[in-house]
Design a protein around this motif. Sequence first.
Motif, PDB file in Angstrom:
ATOM      1  N   GLY A  20     -69.643  53.107 -95.204  1.00 54.28           N
ATOM      2  CA  GLY A  20     -70.150  51.017 -95.711  1.00 54.28           C
ATOM      3  C   GLY A  20     -71.505  51.705 -96.798  1.00 54.28           C
ATOM      4  O   GLY A  20     -72.471  50.742 -96.299  1.00 54.28           O
ATOM      5  N   ASP A  47     -74.935  50.890 -94.947  1.00 53.52           N
ATOM      6  CA  ASP A  47     -75.036  49.454 -94.112  1.00 53.52           C
ATOM      7  C   ASP A  47     -74.357  49.613 -93.136  1.00 53.52           C
ATOM      8  O   ASP A  47     -73.116  50.774 -93.194  1.00 53.52           O
ATOM      9  CB  ASP A  47     -74.299  48.611 -95.278  1.00 53.52           C
ATOM     10  CG  ASP A  47     -75.353  47.931 -95.929  1.00 53.52           C
ATOM     11  OD1 ASP A  47     -76.374  47.839 -95.893  1.00 53.52           O
ATOM     12  OD2 ASP A  47     -74.522  47.246 -97.022  1.00 53.52           O
ATOM     13  N   CYS A  56     -71.006  48.526 -91.651  1.00 47.40           N
ATOM     14  CA  CYS A  56     -69.559  47.686 -91.736  1.00 47.40           C
ATOM     15  C   CYS A  56     -68.991  46.580 -91.081  1.00 47.40           C
ATOM     16  O   CYS A  56     -68.706  47.565 -89.528  1.00 47.40           O
ATOM     17  CB  CYS A  56     -68.586  48.510 -92.678  1.00 47.40           C
ATOM     18  SG  CYS A  56     -69.248  49.133 -94.306  1.00 47.40           S
ATOM     19  N   ARG A  70     -72.199  44.756 -92.962  1.00 47.56           N
ATOM     20  CA  ARG A  70     -71.686  45.074 -94.799  1.00 47.56           C
ATOM     21  C   ARG A  70     -70.074  44.107 -94.168  1.00 47.56           C
ATOM     22  O   ARG A  70     -69.766  44.452 -93.368  1.00 47.56           O
ATOM     23  CB  ARG A  70     -71.237  45.750 -95.622  1.00 47.56           C
ATOM     24  CG  ARG A  70     -70.389  45.748 -96.899  1.00 47.56           C
ATOM     25  CD  ARG A  70     -70.485  47.110 -97.473  1.00 47.56           C
ATOM     26  NE  ARG A  70     -71.612  47.849 -97.709  1.00 47.56           N
ATOM     27  CZ  ARG A  70     -71.425  47.981 -99.050  1.00 47.56           C
ATOM     28  NH1 ARG A  70     -70.982  47.446 -99.855  1.00 47.56           N
ATOM     29  NH2 ARG A  70     -72.524  48.133 -99.114  1.00 47.56           N
ATOM     30  N   LEU A  90     -66.232  42.974 -94.715  1.00 50.11           N
ATOM     31  CA  LEU A  90     -65.271  44.204 -95.330  1.00 50.11           C
ATOM     32  C   LEU A  90     -63.558  43.287 -95.020  1.00 50.11           C
ATOM     33  O   LEU A  90     -63.277  42.982 -94.104  1.00 50.11           O
ATOM     34  CB  LEU A  90     -64.926  45.640 -94.851  1.00 50.11           C
ATOM     35  CG  LEU A  90     -65.763  46.048 -95.231  1.00 50.11           C
ATOM     36  CD1 LEU A  90     -64.787  47.899 -93.992  1.00 50.11           C
ATOM     37  CD2 LEU A  90     -65.720  46.883 -96.258  1.00 50.11           C
ATOM     38  N   GLY A 122     -66.413  40.031 -97.984  1.00 49.95           N
ATOM     39  CA  GLY A 122     -66.807  40.905 -99.075  1.00 49.95           C
ATOM     40  C   GLY A 122     -66.949  40.278-100.360  1.00 49.95           C
ATOM     41  O   GLY A 122     -66.717  39.862-101.099  1.00 49.95           O
TER      42      GLY A 122
END
Length: 458
Positions: free
Chosen positions: A191, A194, A196, A314, A316, A341
């Motif tokens: 990520g 970040d 994730c 983040r 996904l 996302g």
Amino acid sequence: MATRVFWNNTDPDDPLARALQPPFDESLEERAVRIRQQEEAARVSKEIDEEIAVARKAYERRKRAIKILLLGQAESGKSTTLKNFQLQFSPQHFGKERAAWKTIIQLNLIRCIKRLLEALQEEWESSLQTTTASSIAKGKGVAGRTPTTPGVRFSTSPLNDHHRRIRMRLSALLPIEDELMRKLLPDNVSGGRDVCVRAGSGWKGVLAALSSNSSTLDVPRNPQPPPLVSAMKGASRPGTGNSQFKDKDNPSAVLAACRDDIVTLWEDTVVQAVLKKQNVRLQDMPGFFLNDAGRVAAINYEPTDDDIVRARVRTLGVEEHHFTMENGALPGTEWYIYDVGGSRSVRQHWIPYFDDVQAIIFLAPLAFNLTLEEDAKVNRLEDSISLWREVCQNPLLSKTTLILFLNKMDILQATLAAGIRVAKYVPSYGDQPNDVQHVTKCANVSRTLSAAAAHRFV
Ligand SMILES: Nc1nc2c(ncn2[C@@H]2O[C@H](COP(=O)(O)OP(=O)(O)OP(=O)(O)O)[C@@H](O)[C@H]2O)c(=O)[nH]1
Ligand SMILES: [Mg+2]
């Protein structure tokens, strides 16, 4: 006992009834078997009927529920908006997820420390020089020491051995980060900077379990001296019954052991000067918790509501959040909010949700001086404008209510106040005044879009 059978037609001319008739010469045992099979079939049939009734009820409930899709580029604030919404209207639901967020916030802090250590490392490496006869003559050397032999490598950095020792001790946090990320994302997706999470993976459950396990570990309340030191030297081994082995895998214990070092390093004026020189602004990182390190790294840390709203993960994929409004204008109503996302590679996953939602909230941060993380050539404000335009013109959304949120106003105000000019980053802005009002107007392209204007709210 009454037996329920599938087919109860006794008409002797009916072929199915004839086929289901027991044979004339059926023995008592065969009859018992047949009746058992019929009872079992009736039980399964009833179960299926009940499942269908439950599914139908859920479908009806879902049909009546309010469904909202959050859209916008990565880091636009979709998940933050969702958290703010839950905090406001469903606070009990929000509170139940506190344990999971604790680990995310600890990970956010560790990521900030990692970036800080990288910046220090870069400083050391870039300041390394090799002595020559002339540098010796000028008296250049490692803080306070002058190399006397040509060909010796030395650093001209203001960072000294004290910083080096802290950095070494803090590096014990890095394996913790790796381990937690492996648990969060077993398929090891990167990520970037970040933390994730994969939608639908049950990550909150995994983290809540981790968080409650770690709080039951035998951790020292006042880690003096830090258990970390022995863990780093490999003094604790599995199976020895030594609680320090467990501590080295426990984010709360390791952070508590590092707390003073983290605060000292972050507040150090030399370190701050190095960051400034390198143009590294950690305070602009999503999930920045270094100013709160003394609190977040405490052994008994419990996240506040504000911490949770600021925590960064983040997204996904697409996450469905279902909850019942506990207060506000519509108490008792059910809500489904889809949080997606926003990075370019995952935007195609938005489309299947378009025809199932009543409204879309589009988040457009007014980050005119930043580019996309996934494509450094694309300005974030321009990307938001073209994305909003695509959403407005999508025929699948002609009947959907679209709401544009111009987000991160605080950052826009600070950026403009610092004298940063919009036209430098967005040439099409031209010579309009460099103020909030005009930037906001420029971002509000919905006025120029003709399609289904009745459904647009800004
Ligand atoms: N200063 C400031 N920060 C904000 C605001 N809204 C969100 N943020 C921060 O921006 C970062 C990104 O926010 P997210 O809500 O995670 O962004 P997202 O749109 O869900 O991003 P993806 O999941 O990557 O698509 C987080 O660190 C938030 O705390 C705001 O209005 N002001
Ligand atoms: Mg998100």
